[in-house]
Design a protein around this motif. Structure first.
Motif, PDB file in Angstrom:
ATOM      1  N   GLU A  73      -4.744  14.937  -4.144  1.00 46.25           N
ATOM      2  CA  GLU A  73      -3.677  14.232  -3.434  1.00 46.25           C
ATOM      3  C   GLU A  73      -4.148  12.897  -2.858  1.00 46.25           C
ATOM      4  N   GLN A  74      -5.432  12.583  -3.047  1.00 48.65           N
ATOM      5  CA  GLN A  74      -5.978  11.323  -2.569  1.00 48.65           C
ATOM      6  C   GLN A  74      -6.450  10.471  -3.739  1.00 48.65           C
ATOM      7  N   CYS A 100       2.190   6.503  -7.098  1.00 49.35           N
ATOM      8  CA  CYS A 100       1.157   7.380  -7.657  1.00 49.35           C
ATOM      9  C   CYS A 100       1.194   8.787  -7.070  1.00 49.35           C
ATOM     10  N   ARG A 108       0.084   9.800  -4.248  1.00 50.95           N
ATOM     11  CA  ARG A 108      -1.226  10.071  -3.660  1.00 50.95           C
ATOM     12  C   ARG A 108      -1.414   9.205  -2.420  1.00 50.95           C
ATOM     13  N   THR A 109      -2.338   9.610  -1.586  1.00 52.20           N
ATOM     14  CA  THR A 109      -2.711   8.843  -0.406  1.00 52.20           C
ATOM     15  C   THR A 109      -3.929   7.997  -0.739  1.00 52.20           C
ATOM     16  N   LEU A 110      -3.898   6.728  -0.379  1.00 54.05           N
ATOM     17  CA  LEU A 110      -5.023   5.836  -0.628  1.00 54.05           C
ATOM     18  C   LEU A 110      -6.134   6.081   0.384  1.00 54.05           C
ATOM     19  N   GLU A 131       1.132   4.203  -2.938  1.00 49.36           N
ATOM     20  CA  GLU A 131       1.017   5.626  -2.618  1.00 49.36           C
ATOM     21  C   GLU A 131       2.221   6.408  -3.142  1.00 49.36           C
ATOM     22  N   GLN A 132       3.409   5.863  -2.956  1.00 55.07           N
ATOM     23  CA  GLN A 132       4.617   6.523  -3.449  1.00 55.07           C
ATOM     24  C   GLN A 132       4.645   6.560  -4.971  1.00 55.07           C
ATOM     25  N   GLN A 174       0.835  -1.204   0.000  1.00 59.04           N
ATOM     26  CA  GLN A 174       0.000   0.000   0.000  1.00 59.04           C
ATOM     27  C   GLN A 174       0.872   1.258   0.000  1.00 59.04           C
TER      28      GLN A 174
END
Length: 99
Positions: free
Chosen positions: A50-51, A37, A39-41, A34-35, A30
């Protein structure tokens, strides 16, 4: 995020002996997504660019990473001809990268 039972089904693991190992791989996968892309999952309702929602393709990329790390626990495979790891994860995530 993704339930341990779902990951174990993907791995075809029906015992609890390696649950903490698998949970470690899941957390790492996970974090890797995130890194990758940038973005935060999130599980529902992203509030900004950012998500990123955990969609079926993102979930599959995470499962593939966990499966690869579970099957290949060392950085080097001895005794086989060298080969590249398939681009399955990259293909599932390529369009989700932020630029």
């Amino acid at each position: 995020m993704i339930e341990l039972s779902r990951v174990k089904l993907h791995l075809r693991v029906d015992h609890s002996d390696e649950d903490s190992l698998i949970q470690g791989y899941l957390a790492a996968a996970q974090a890797h997504v995130e890194q990758h892309c940038d973005r935060t999952l999130v599980e529902a309702n992203p509030t900004g660019p950012e998500q990123m929602l955990i969609t079926k393709d993102v979930e599959q990329a995470i499962l593939l990473l966990v499966g690869h790390w579970y099957a290949n626990r060392e950085a080097v495979v001895v005794g086989n001809a060298p080969s590249a790891v398939p681009l399955a994860v990259d293909r599932l995530l390529w369009y989700r990268k932020r630029f």
